[in-house]
Design an enzyme around this catalytic site. Structure first.
Site, PDB file in Angstrom:
ATOM      1  N   GLU B 197       0.813  -1.221   0.000  1.00 54.63           N
ATOM      2  CA  GLU B 197       0.000   0.000   0.000  1.00 54.63           C
ATOM      3  C   GLU B 197       0.847   1.272   0.000  1.00 54.63           C
ATOM      4  O   GLU B 197       0.533   2.246  -0.686  1.00 54.63           O
ATOM      5  CB  GLU B 197      -0.938   0.009   1.209  1.00 54.63           C
ATOM      6  N   HIS B 266      -9.949  -4.797  11.233  1.00 55.04           N
ATOM      7  CA  HIS B 266     -10.632  -4.687   9.942  1.00 55.04           C
ATOM      8  C   HIS B 266     -11.974  -3.971  10.040  1.00 55.04           C
ATOM      9  O   HIS B 266     -12.815  -4.093   9.158  1.00 55.04           O
ATOM     10  CB  HIS B 266     -10.841  -6.069   9.327  1.00 55.04           C
TER      11      HIS B 266
END
Ligand SMILES: Cc1ncc(C[n+]2csc(CCOP(=O)(O)OP(=O)(O)O)c2C)c(N)n1
Ligand SMILES: [Mg+2]
Lengths: 360, 463
Positions: B197, B266
């Site tokens: 990322e 998450h």
């Protein structure tokens, strides 16, 4: 021509090496041996390099002086000692190429042909600065010269430069992005994320590691598990070469060779430039991490400008008077930049709220 | 006239230092760049290099002198052609040290500005943005299809738009948002990235500097934490730092907020995080029309846009304008339901919950006005304030944490702009102030529900 000067300019620490773990063997044998078959630079080239490097040196000295007078604030990272790197690399640049680097960026901008007046006025935070005084020493840009900054976060310019290379490939404009970073930045994770994508997608990027032996006060031996930085691409199959970054001719030639690879569509290439920073990391640097002898030894034996000057004189490429005239020209340019940077007004207060968003 | 060499400062705050030693003597010839002396403070030492060339005429402050004021004349340098008599001229002319600007901080106009009560202020909110009327054909589709169509239409329209992210191409998207795009646009424009990322976000920002218009998909925004440096430091600030020369037209999009039973790492909302940053726009759609119209706007926007989707809505179907020209304005909230007794603000999936709460409230005779914020930055405070002036009561709803959250900002805005209109203190409904638990019962306890929203609305109505 180069015998005497070569001997003198050879790096004390290491000889140039090429990454053996990658790249075809044909390339290895075809590689020029330093000091042997190098085409002698023309007198014109030598004087051009002298000019380019001297401009950076005098500019940086002047910046240091203005800092001392309180006209420049905050951080100010000088490039003194490393001039041969940008001068030699940039000699190979084409107009469509792009450049990105860290906060130690004044030399890169001057080498790209950005105006000394505008750079110096940005250092003093004035309206006439390249970023209208809103960027400062570490943040200047030029659309015209394809110079994309000036980045203050160590390592950040590496994926950004890889993205500029992505854009060169996407637009098929034939450009290469020169992405400069330091020996300290080379350990950032994002560097390897970038290496991987650059090689995977064969992006036209030339990674130039300016190994000046220190990241702030930490020597490369204390920060890096392996110090042969030109090999850092080997896990990704990216070839690399170690270059005497104190010798502008060697830098120019190594860059030309690396660019053959990159422009040939074969993907990225790493050049490790062995160089040295004479001054502190920024302005207030306790300098306890290295001895004065170490600094003065490099200065007296490897100075890229002194050595080039000797070479010019010993090969009769030009005489003292010619060099002196160049010195005078450079002095005038730098004095002009300093005067401009002092005279330019501070930005209008209304500038505070401009350039935050582009009006859609 | 000889050149005056001044005591330099090592930092903007230094006012004096020690002149440790001279490396040159009177009469020495000096070239630019020669080290002439060393100065030190308690923090650092510095070698002073000559900027001009000449002959050292006179050393005025000897080596070893302590506490020499910054900008004091420490020596005089004779220029080419000058001899020692020039030094006398300095004395005769009674030259005292030229008073150079004192250290920067003391007298700059910028500092003076602080004393001035209102030297400059943020530009007033732009003129009222109106939502375009749409009365064309509608289609029913899932929200993921609306997002896909928005990207496909914009990619057809502009060659410089491309999509990159993990699993966006061959796998057709981790949540199937990019279904079919590889087939239509090919692998040069629909790009599967490695799981990096930080790297690919930086790469995309670099490409945007060069004029491309990347759409970066984060599989979920939880992973954008690895890339936040490039979103904040590289994308959002470059326009400002370059004095307007270059910016970043880029969209960072993906699932944000709580999913279902995926645990603490998450499940979180980043709306408040990104909304703090000048130079970013932050959009959070709820309906299919929001998703399509706002994503198209985000892609066309010349600025970096953080586009927060919600995984739990991807499969929800909505009526969506079929037109390729349907674009919604960023920065404009939508009143989803009008009411007179209490205002409820919400964004993303919480809008649906707020509408459910409004139904429950209606059954009890309370008329709630529900505002779908749509954009978190720039926040449409005008719509919120106008509603509060009508209802005199407001509840904010978000699934993120309370501290410095979107609700906290709304409270501040209402307090600053509609204090006198309030009949009750603002109440915030938000995710509990804990990492998201995994257990089903605890997870359910953590998030806002229509019942919690209803209770908050009744509280501000004193009902
Ligand atoms: C991510 C990050 N961490 C720390 C710093 C502080 N810092 C600025 S420069 C620097 C040293 C970098 O050294 P190197 O890459 O060798 O470059 P050089 O200064 O030698 O040119 C550090 C640690 C920073 N700017 N960014
Ligand atoms: Mg370094």
């Amino acid at each position: 021509m180069a015998k005497a000067t070569q001997a003198k300019a050879a790096p004390a620490n290491s000889t140039a090496k090429q990454n053996k773990s990658t790249d075809g063997s044909a390339k290895k044998t075809a590689r020029r041996r330093p000091g042997k078959a190098q085409p002698p630079a023309s007198a014109e080239d030598l004087l051009g390099f002298y000019r380019d490097m001297l401009l950076i040196r005098r500019f940086e000295e002047k910046a240091g002086q203005l800092y001392g007078m309180g006209l420049i604030g905050g951080f100010c990272h000088l490039y003194i000692g490393q001039e041969a790197v940008v001068a030699g690399v940039h000699a190979n640049a084409l107009p469509q190429d792009s450049v990105i680097t860290s906060y130690r960026d004044h030399g890169h901008m001057l080498a790209c042909g950005m105006p000394p007046d505008g750079v110096m006025a940005e250092l003093t935070g004035r309206e006439g600065g390249l970023s209208k005084g809103k960027g400062g020493s570490m943040h200047m840009f030029s659309r015209e010269k394809n110079f994309y900054g000036g980045h203050g976060i160590v390592g950040a310019q590496v994926p950004l430069g890889t993205g500029l290379a992505f854009a060169h490939k996407y637009k098929k404009d034939g450009g290469v992005c020169y992405t400069y970073f330091g020996d300290g930045s080379v350990n950032q994770g994002q560097v390897y994320e970038s290496f991987n994508m650059a090689q995977l997608w064969k992006l036209p990027v030339l990674y130039i590691i300016e190994n000046n032996k220190y990241g702030m006060g930490t020597s490369i031996q204390r920060s890096s598990s392996t110090t042969e930085l030109y090999q850092r691409g080997s896990a990704h199959g990216i070839p690399g070469t170690q270059v005497d970054g104190m010798d502008v001719i060697k830098v120019r030639d190594a860059t030309a060779e690396a660019l053959e690879h990159v422009r040939g569509g074969k993907g990225p290439y790493i050049l490790e430039m062995l160089t040295y920073r004479y001054r502190g990391h920024s302005m207030s640097d306790p300098a306890k991490y290295r001895s004065k002898d170490e600094v003065s030894k490099v200065r007296s034996e490897q100075d890229p400008i002194d050595n080039l000057r000797q070479m010019i004189l010993s090969t009769n490429a030009a005489d003292e008077a010619t060099l002196k005239a160049i010195d005078g020209d450079i002095k005038a340019i730098v004095t002009h930049a300093a005067d401009f940077a002092k005279a330019s007004p501070e930005p209008q207060l209304s500038e505070l709220y401009t350039d935050i968003l582009v009006e859609a | 006239m000889p050149i005056q060499i001044l005591m330099p400062a090592l930092s903007p705050t230094m006012t004096e230092g020690n002149l440790a030693k001279w490396n040159v003597a009177e009469g020495d010839t000096i070239s630019a760049g020669d080290v002439i002396c060393e100065i030190e403070t308690d923090k650092a030492t510095m070698e002073v290099e000559a900027v001009d060339e000449g002959v050292m005429g006179k050393i005025l402050i000897p080596g070893g002198t302590e506490a020499v004021a910054v900008n004091a004349v420490i020596a005089l340098l004779l220029e080419e052609g000058e001899d020692k008599s020039a030094l006398d001229m300095v004395e005769m002319a009674g030259q005292t040290p030229k008073s150079n600007p004192a250290p920067v901080a003391t007298d700059s106009p910028a500092m003076a500005a602080h004393a001035d009560p209102a030297p400059v202020s943020a530009p007033a909110a732009a003129a009222e943005i109106l939502e375009p009327e749409y009365d064309g054909p509608m289609i029913t589709q899932t929200l993921r299809e609306s997002l896909r169509d928005a990207m496909a239409e914009e990619m057809r329209r502009d060659d410089s738009v491309f999509l990159m992210g993990e699993e966006v191409a061959q796998y057709q998207g981790a949540y199937k948002v990019s279904q079919g795009l590889l087939d239509e646009f090919g692998e040069d424009r629909i790009i599967d990235t490695p799981i990096t990322e930080y790297g690919f976000s930086g790469l995309a920002v670099g490409a945007s500097f060069a004029g491309l218009k990347p759409i970066v998909e984060f599989m979920t925004f939880n992973f954008s934490m690895q890339a936040i440096d490039h979103i904040v430091n590289s994308a959002a600030k470059t326009l400002y730092m370059s004095g307007g020369q270059m910016g970043s037209s880029i969209v960072f999009r993906g699932a944000n907020g709580a999913a279902s039973r995926v645990g603490a790492q998450h499940s979180q909302c980043f709306a408040a995080w990104y909304s703090q940053v000048p130079g970013l726009k932050v959009v959070a759609p709820w309906s299919g029309a929001d998703a399509k119209g706002l994503l198209k706007a985000a892609i066309r926007d010349p600025n970096p846009v953080v586009f927060l989707e919600n995984e739990l809505l991807y499969g929800t179907s909505f009526e969506v304008p079929a037109s390729e020209d349907f674009v919604l304005p960023i920065g404009k909230a939508k009143i989803e339901r009008t009411g007179t007794d209490v205002t409820i603000t919400a964004f993303s999936r919480m809008v649906g919950l707020a509408l459910e709460a409004a139904e429950l409230l209606a059954a009890e005779g309370i008329s709630a006005e529900v505002i779908n914020l749509r954009t978190i930055r720039p926040l449409d405070t005008g719509t919120i304030i106008n509603s509060v002036k009508k209802t005199n009561r407001i509840v904010s709803v978000e699934e993120g944490w309370p501290q410095s959250g979107v609700g906290a900002e709304i409270v501040a805005q209402v307090m600053e702009n509609a204090f006198d209109y309030l009949d009750a203190p603002v109440v915030r409904v938000h995710g509990e102030d804990v990492p998201m638990p995994y257990a089903a019962n605890l997870e359910a306890l953590t998030l806002p529900t229509p019942e919690k929203i209803k209770a908050a609305a009744k509280a501000v109505c004193y009902a």
